[in-house]
Design a protein around this motif. Structure first.
Motif, short mmCIF file in Angstrom:
data_model
loop_
_atom_site.label_atom_id
_atom_site.label_comp_id
_atom_site.label_asym_id
_atom_site.label_seq_id
_atom_site.Cartn_x
_atom_site.Cartn_y
_atom_site.Cartn_z
N MET A 1 23.66 -43.17 -38.70
CA MET A 1 22.77 -44.22 -38.24
C MET A 1 22.37 -43.92 -36.80
N LYS A 2 21.09 -44.00 -36.53
CA LYS A 2 20.59 -43.79 -35.18
C LYS A 2 20.76 -45.08 -34.38
N LEU A 3 21.34 -44.97 -33.18
CA LEU A 3 21.48 -46.12 -32.30
C LEU A 3 20.38 -46.11 -31.25
N ILE A 4 19.86 -47.26 -30.95
CA ILE A 4 18.84 -47.41 -29.93
C ILE A 4 19.43 -48.28 -28.83
N ASP A 5 19.43 -47.76 -27.61
CA ASP A 5 20.00 -48.49 -26.48
C ASP A 5 19.01 -49.57 -26.02
N ILE A 6 19.40 -50.83 -26.17
CA ILE A 6 18.56 -51.95 -25.75
C ILE A 6 19.14 -52.65 -24.51
N THR A 7 20.07 -51.97 -23.85
CA THR A 7 20.75 -52.55 -22.69
C THR A 7 19.76 -52.95 -21.60
N ARG A 8 19.97 -54.14 -21.06
CA ARG A 8 19.21 -54.61 -19.90
C ARG A 8 20.20 -54.95 -18.80
N THR A 9 19.75 -54.82 -17.56
CA THR A 9 20.62 -55.27 -16.47
C THR A 9 20.60 -56.80 -16.46
N VAL A 10 21.58 -57.39 -15.83
CA VAL A 10 21.63 -58.86 -15.80
C VAL A 10 20.46 -59.43 -15.00
N GLN A 11 19.92 -58.66 -14.06
CA GLN A 11 18.79 -59.15 -13.29
C GLN A 11 17.50 -59.20 -14.12
N GLU A 12 17.38 -58.37 -15.15
CA GLU A 12 16.15 -58.35 -15.95
C GLU A 12 16.31 -59.05 -17.30
N ALA A 13 17.44 -59.67 -17.52
CA ALA A 13 17.68 -60.37 -18.79
C ALA A 13 16.79 -61.62 -18.89
N PRO A 14 16.35 -61.95 -20.10
CA PRO A 14 15.54 -63.16 -20.25
C PRO A 14 16.37 -64.41 -19.93
N ILE A 15 15.70 -65.43 -19.47
CA ILE A 15 16.36 -66.70 -19.18
C ILE A 15 16.03 -67.67 -20.30
N TYR A 16 17.05 -68.14 -20.98
CA TYR A 16 16.87 -69.05 -22.10
C TYR A 16 16.65 -70.47 -21.62
N PRO A 17 15.92 -71.28 -22.39
CA PRO A 17 15.68 -72.67 -21.99
C PRO A 17 17.00 -73.38 -21.69
N GLY A 18 17.06 -74.04 -20.55
CA GLY A 18 18.27 -74.76 -20.15
C GLY A 18 19.26 -73.92 -19.38
N SER A 19 19.01 -72.61 -19.27
CA SER A 19 19.92 -71.72 -18.55
C SER A 19 19.42 -71.47 -17.14
N ALA A 20 20.36 -71.22 -16.25
CA ALA A 20 20.02 -70.82 -14.89
C ALA A 20 20.00 -69.30 -14.83
N PRO A 21 19.19 -68.71 -13.97
CA PRO A 21 19.18 -67.25 -13.87
C PRO A 21 20.48 -66.73 -13.27
N PHE A 22 20.77 -65.47 -13.52
CA PHE A 22 21.93 -64.81 -12.94
C PHE A 22 21.77 -64.80 -11.42
N SER A 23 22.88 -65.01 -10.72
CA SER A 23 22.82 -64.95 -9.26
C SER A 23 24.10 -64.34 -8.68
N LEU A 24 23.94 -63.71 -7.53
CA LEU A 24 25.05 -63.18 -6.74
C LEU A 24 24.99 -63.87 -5.38
N THR A 25 26.11 -64.47 -4.99
CA THR A 25 26.15 -65.16 -3.70
C THR A 25 27.29 -64.59 -2.86
N PRO A 26 26.97 -63.90 -1.77
CA PRO A 26 28.05 -63.39 -0.90
C PRO A 26 28.80 -64.56 -0.26
N LEU A 27 30.12 -64.54 -0.38
CA LEU A 27 30.95 -65.56 0.25
C LEU A 27 31.57 -65.04 1.54
N THR A 28 31.99 -63.79 1.53
CA THR A 28 32.44 -63.13 2.75
C THR A 28 31.86 -61.72 2.74
#
Length: 72
Positions: free
Chosen positions: A1-28
């Motif tokens: 079976m041929k595999l197709i890589d559909i991997t996306r980075t978390v920054q380019e992932a779709p945002i589903y209704p009701g979801s907040a986008p991915f975020s990184l917040t530096p604390l220190t």
């Protein structure tokens, strides 16, 4: 079976209704007063590329068994 890589980075992932986008917040940040970085990662269970478990198990196949089958 041929595999197709559909991997996306978390920054380019779709945002589903009701979801907040991915975020990184530096604390220190390494500087003269801090010896390490701490970053808060926020996202929900639909974040990123993943395999959903089947809704109804078919012929006793678990998700781990299906993944092994797909990797051949």
């Amino acid at each position: 079976m041929k595999l197709i890589d559909i991997t996306r980075t978390v920054q380019e992932a779709p945002i589903y209704p009701g979801s907040a986008p991915f975020s990184l917040t530096p604390l220190t940040v390494i500087d003269k007063t801090e010896e390490f970085n701490i970053t808060m990662l926020q996202g929900d269970s639909h974040l990123g590329t993943h395999v959903d478990a089947p809704r109804l198990p078919q012929a006793g196949k678990t998700v781990s068994k299906r993944c092994r089958d797909w990797s051949r």
